[in-house]
Motif scaffolding. Sequence first.
Motif, PDB file in Angstrom:
ATOM      1  N   CYS A  92       1.904   8.338 -12.331  1.00 51.48           N
ATOM      2  CA  CYS A  92       1.061   7.194 -11.989  1.00 51.48           C
ATOM      3  C   CYS A  92       0.347   6.638 -13.226  1.00 51.48           C
ATOM      4  O   CYS A  92      -0.465   7.348 -13.823  1.00 51.48           O
ATOM      5  CB  CYS A  92       0.039   7.635 -10.950  1.00 51.48           C
ATOM      6  N   PRO A  93       0.647   5.404 -13.638  1.00 51.03           N
ATOM      7  CA  PRO A  93       0.058   4.901 -14.886  1.00 51.03           C
ATOM      8  C   PRO A  93      -1.476   4.854 -14.886  1.00 51.03           C
ATOM      9  O   PRO A  93      -2.084   5.246 -15.868  1.00 51.03           O
ATOM     10  CB  PRO A  93       0.663   3.498 -15.026  1.00 51.03           C
ATOM     11  N   PRO A  94      -2.132   4.373 -13.814  1.00 52.85           N
ATOM     12  CA  PRO A  94      -3.602   4.360 -13.873  1.00 52.85           C
ATOM     13  C   PRO A  94      -4.242   5.622 -13.309  1.00 52.85           C
ATOM     14  O   PRO A  94      -5.447   5.650 -13.120  1.00 52.85           O
ATOM     15  CB  PRO A  94      -3.953   3.156 -12.997  1.00 52.85           C
ATOM     16  N   GLN A  95      -3.451   6.650 -13.051  1.00 52.78           N
ATOM     17  CA  GLN A  95      -3.945   7.871 -12.420  1.00 52.78           C
ATOM     18  C   GLN A  95      -4.705   7.578 -11.131  1.00 52.78           C
ATOM     19  O   GLN A  95      -5.791   8.108 -10.891  1.00 52.78           O
ATOM     20  CB  GLN A  95      -4.801   8.676 -13.400  1.00 52.78           C
ATOM     21  N   ALA A  96      -4.114   6.700 -10.340  1.00 46.88           N
ATOM     22  CA  ALA A  96      -4.662   6.443  -9.012  1.00 46.88           C
ATOM     23  C   ALA A  96      -4.427   7.651  -8.123  1.00 46.88           C
ATOM     24  O   ALA A  96      -5.174   7.878  -7.185  1.00 46.88           O
ATOM     25  CB  ALA A  96      -4.017   5.208  -8.409  1.00 46.88           C
ATOM     26  N   ILE A  97      -3.373   8.417  -8.417  1.00 47.07           N
ATOM     27  CA  ILE A  97      -3.149   9.671  -7.708  1.00 47.07           C
ATOM     28  C   ILE A  97      -3.551  10.790  -8.648  1.00 47.07           C
ATOM     29  O   ILE A  97      -3.113  10.822  -9.794  1.00 47.07           O
ATOM     30  CB  ILE A  97      -1.670   9.873  -7.316  1.00 47.07           C
ATOM     31  N   GLN A  98      -4.418  11.654  -8.165  1.00 51.94           N
ATOM     32  CA  GLN A  98      -4.800  12.806  -8.963  1.00 51.94           C
ATOM     33  C   GLN A  98      -4.628  14.049  -8.110  1.00 51.94           C
ATOM     34  O   GLN A  98      -4.924  14.023  -6.920  1.00 51.94           O
ATOM     35  CB  GLN A  98      -6.241  12.676  -9.446  1.00 51.94           C
TER      36      GLN A  98
ATOM     37  N   ASP B 274     -13.189   3.681   2.216  1.00 50.95           N
ATOM     38  CA  ASP B 274     -11.961   3.441   2.967  1.00 50.95           C
ATOM     39  C   ASP B 274     -10.725   3.403   2.081  1.00 50.95           C
ATOM     40  O   ASP B 274      -9.608   3.429   2.570  1.00 50.95           O
ATOM     41  CB  ASP B 274     -12.053   2.107   3.720  1.00 50.95           C
ATOM     42  N   LEU B 275     -10.923   3.316   0.778  1.00 52.68           N
ATOM     43  CA  LEU B 275      -9.783   3.135  -0.115  1.00 52.68           C
ATOM     44  C   LEU B 275      -9.169   4.459  -0.569  1.00 52.68           C
ATOM     45  O   LEU B 275      -8.388   4.475  -1.495  1.00 52.68           O
ATOM     46  CB  LEU B 275     -10.207   2.319  -1.341  1.00 52.68           C
ATOM     47  N   HIS B 276      -9.549   5.568   0.069  1.00 50.40           N
ATOM     48  CA  HIS B 276      -9.071   6.869  -0.394  1.00 50.40           C
ATOM     49  C   HIS B 276      -8.163   7.525   0.631  1.00 50.40           C
ATOM     50  O   HIS B 276      -8.376   7.382   1.833  1.00 50.40           O
ATOM     51  CB  HIS B 276     -10.251   7.800  -0.665  1.00 50.40           C
ATOM     52  N   GLN B 277      -7.165   8.244   0.139  1.00 54.37           N
ATOM     53  CA  GLN B 277      -6.400   9.129   0.998  1.00 54.37           C
ATOM     54  C   GLN B 277      -6.391  10.522   0.373  1.00 54.37           C
ATOM     55  O   GLN B 277      -6.126  10.668  -0.818  1.00 54.37           O
ATOM     56  CB  GLN B 277      -4.952   8.646   1.194  1.00 54.37           C
TER      57      GLN B 277
ATOM     58  N   LYS C  52       0.807  -1.224   0.000  1.00 54.48           N
ATOM     59  CA  LYS C  52       0.000   0.000   0.000  1.00 54.48           C
ATOM     60  C   LYS C  52       0.843   1.278   0.000  1.00 54.48           C
ATOM     61  O   LYS C  52       1.678   1.465   0.879  1.00 54.48           O
ATOM     62  CB  LYS C  52      -0.868  -0.044   1.249  1.00 54.48           C
ATOM     63  N   PRO C  53       0.675   2.170  -0.974  1.00 52.23           N
ATOM     64  CA  PRO C  53       1.377   3.453  -0.928  1.00 52.23           C
ATOM     65  C   PRO C  53       0.706   4.399   0.065  1.00 52.23           C
ATOM     66  O   PRO C  53      -0.517   4.458   0.139  1.00 52.23           O
ATOM     67  CB  PRO C  53       1.255   3.985  -2.354  1.00 52.23           C
ATOM     68  N   VAL C  54       1.514   5.100   0.841  1.00 48.52           N
ATOM     69  CA  VAL C  54       0.989   6.058   1.812  1.00 48.52           C
ATOM     70  C   VAL C  54       1.703   7.386   1.617  1.00 48.52           C
ATOM     71  O   VAL C  54       2.926   7.427   1.505  1.00 48.52           O
ATOM     72  CB  VAL C  54       1.220   5.553   3.260  1.00 48.52           C
ATOM     73  N   ILE C  55       0.929   8.463   1.557  1.00 47.79           N
ATOM     74  CA  ILE C  55       1.515   9.806   1.458  1.00 47.79           C
ATOM     75  C   ILE C  55       1.714  10.322   2.870  1.00 47.79           C
ATOM     76  O   ILE C  55       0.788  10.286   3.680  1.00 47.79           O
ATOM     77  CB  ILE C  55       0.590  10.764   0.684  1.00 47.79           C
ATOM     78  N   ASP C  56       2.926  10.793   3.162  1.00 47.44           N
ATOM     79  CA  ASP C  56       3.171  11.439   4.448  1.00 47.44           C
ATOM     80  C   ASP C  56       2.668  12.875   4.336  1.00 47.44           C
ATOM     81  O   ASP C  56       3.279  13.697   3.655  1.00 47.44           O
ATOM     82  CB  ASP C  56       4.670  11.406   4.766  1.00 47.44           C
ATOM     83  N   PRO C  57       1.537  13.200   4.968  1.00 44.77           N
ATOM     84  CA  PRO C  57       0.933  14.515   4.726  1.00 44.77           C
ATOM     85  C   PRO C  57       1.760  15.655   5.285  1.00 44.77           C
ATOM     86  O   PRO C  57       1.590  16.802   4.893  1.00 44.77           O
ATOM     87  CB  PRO C  57      -0.427  14.422   5.423  1.00 44.77           C
ATOM     88  N   GLY C  58       2.703  15.371   6.184  1.00 42.73           N
ATOM     89  CA  GLY C  58       3.530  16.437   6.734  1.00 42.73           C
ATOM     90  C   GLY C  58       4.619  16.883   5.785  1.00 42.73           C
ATOM     91  O   GLY C  58       5.181  17.957   5.949  1.00 42.73           O
ATOM     92  N   ILE C  59       4.957  16.063   4.803  1.00 34.98           N
ATOM     93  CA  ILE C  59       6.074  16.373   3.908  1.00 34.98           C
ATOM     94  C   ILE C  59       5.602  16.759   2.510  1.00 34.98           C
ATOM     95  O   ILE C  59       6.212  17.578   1.849  1.00 34.98           O
ATOM     96  CB  ILE C  59       7.035  15.163   3.800  1.00 34.98           C
ATOM     97  N   CYS C  60       4.513  16.147   2.052  1.00 35.81           N
ATOM     98  CA  CYS C  60       4.048  16.343   0.672  1.00 35.81           C
ATOM     99  C   CYS C  60       3.874  17.824   0.386  1.00 35.81           C
ATOM    100  O   CYS C  60       3.316  18.565   1.182  1.00 35.81           O
ATOM    101  CB  CYS C  60       2.727  15.612   0.481  1.00 35.81           C
ATOM    102  N   THR C  61       4.380  18.268  -0.786  1.00 33.69           N
ATOM    103  CA  THR C  61       4.245  19.673  -1.154  1.00 33.69           C
ATOM    104  C   THR C  61       3.157  19.886  -2.198  1.00 33.69           C
ATOM    105  O   THR C  61       2.922  21.011  -2.622  1.00 33.69           O
ATOM    106  CB  THR C  61       5.568  20.207  -1.727  1.00 33.69           C
TER     107      THR C  61
ATOM    108  N   LEU D 289      -6.683   3.976  -3.658  1.00 38.84           N
ATOM    109  CA  LEU D 289      -5.978   2.689  -3.608  1.00 38.84           C
ATOM    110  C   LEU D 289      -6.614   1.631  -4.492  1.00 38.84           C
ATOM    111  O   LEU D 289      -5.946   0.720  -4.966  1.00 38.84           O
ATOM    112  CB  LEU D 289      -6.003   2.156  -2.178  1.00 38.84           C
ATOM    113  N   GLY D 290      -7.917   1.743  -4.694  1.00 37.62           N
ATOM    114  CA  GLY D 290      -8.622   0.728  -5.478  1.00 37.62           C
ATOM    115  C   GLY D 290      -8.077   0.617  -6.890  1.00 37.62           C
ATOM    116  O   GLY D 290      -8.169  -0.420  -7.511  1.00 37.62           O
ATOM    117  N   ARG D 291      -7.502   1.727  -7.401  1.00 41.40           N
ATOM    118  CA  ARG D 291      -7.030   1.690  -8.769  1.00 41.40           C
ATOM    119  C   ARG D 291      -5.517   1.523  -8.856  1.00 41.40           C
ATOM    120  O   ARG D 291      -4.971   1.328  -9.932  1.00 41.40           O
ATOM    121  CB  ARG D 291      -7.461   2.978  -9.485  1.00 41.40           C
ATOM    122  N   CYS D 292      -4.845   1.606  -7.735  1.00 45.08           N
ATOM    123  CA  CYS D 292      -3.386   1.528  -7.711  1.00 45.08           C
ATOM    124  C   CYS D 292      -2.911   0.156  -8.166  1.00 45.08           C
ATOM    125  O   CYS D 292      -3.494  -0.862  -7.807  1.00 45.08           O
ATOM    126  CB  CYS D 292      -2.916   1.797  -6.288  1.00 45.08           C
TER     127      CYS D 292
END
Lengths: 169, 196
Positions: free
Chosen positions: A52-58, A105-108, A34-43, A72-75
């Motif tokens: 991201c090939p399937p554009q799971a991150i937008q 639950d599959l969203h961050q 599972k990929p997790v974004i650290d919200p304290g660092i992300c700019t 995550l469902g599309r990752c």
Amino acid sequence: MGRIKLMGLAVSIGKVTERYPFAPVEVPDDYRGKPVIDPGICTGCGACASACPPQAIQVKEEGEFRVVHLFLGRCIFCGRCQDVCPEGAIRLTTEFELATPNHDDLHQFVRLRMVRCVRCGRPFDTYRHLVRSLREVPFIEGERLLLCPECRAKAPLDWLEGGGDGNEG
Amino acid sequence: METRVEDYRKLVKRSLWVFHLNSGSCNGCDIEILNVFAPRNDVERLGIKLVGSPRHADAIALTGPVTRECLPKVVDAIKAVPEPKIVLAIGACACGGGIWYDTYSVVGGVKELYRIMKEEYGMEAPPTVFIPGCPPKPEAIIYGVAVAKGMIEPKQRRMVYVEEGGGDELARMLEEVNGLRHFSAGFKVRRDVNGT
Ligand code: SF4
Ligand code: SF4
Ligand code: SF4
């Protein structure tokens, strides 16, 4: 192979069935889970979204916020986001137990505040990304830094026309 | 949708018979489903069994992004499963369309499928367990089945982060900018562009 020989082989190999889900299963350290974004660092730079090939991150803009949305469902757990993230904010963990009956639950979501352009008032970049860019390119001066790309493109024209000394923005 | 899965758990205390429905999957997920039945993971020890007809099944193991071509067949198969039924959406394709989520020839995952089922066939969405992965590890599929049967509480949670702060951030940033300044743009733009 004789039957006796086969039985001997079976006994020597023993039981191969894992006890999972009643006992935990070992996962290699470099397993891409599972990929997790650290919200304290992300700019909110959006590098992961373009890789991201399937554009799971937008990465979208919603008013004052830039939203990094990981679904995550599309990752496909390829790890490209981890490779391109300049901050090391997104990491693939070894977590694979992601099944859930609830689609929500599959969203961050990481919602980051944006800076408004001092000239046109449009929110154009996140605070964090601007501060980060400054560390890399410290020669963009003063107010021009707080201009959105469109206004910044117009700024040199204004100096030519107005004959300013370049510091007026 | 969560409550519906819980209703389902009350109803199905029996062994889960699964009909494997490939709706245009690349075969990756299907091979993992077969792995689950192989000796190493052997889910038949949990009473889970593959059946040949949806009429014999309690659950549908749906793989693939549901291509337009097979949409009516998928709907028929889901219709044929007797109540109470459950859908295991296996893989990124079934959960959210995967890398094909916006291509012309696929519906794009079970969410879209359920929307079409409701609008065009008047069917309610069956309870669904989403099992992400491309393909999911065999253990991940077993975990999903265990969640469906109520043996394990799912641990995946929605995460939302909202950055705090506002105007004072800007002041702090400008201070930081001044601290970093090592180049002063005190140049004059030449006005004699037409001359010299
Ligand atoms: S692992 Fe791959 S598919 Fe998943 S979020 Fe990262 S780039 Fe996208
Ligand atoms: S690449 Fe990294 S820093 Fe940039 S938006 Fe993605 S997670 Fe955030
Ligand atoms: S989720 Fe991945 S492995 Fe499964 S069918 Fe889709 S592309 Fe293939």
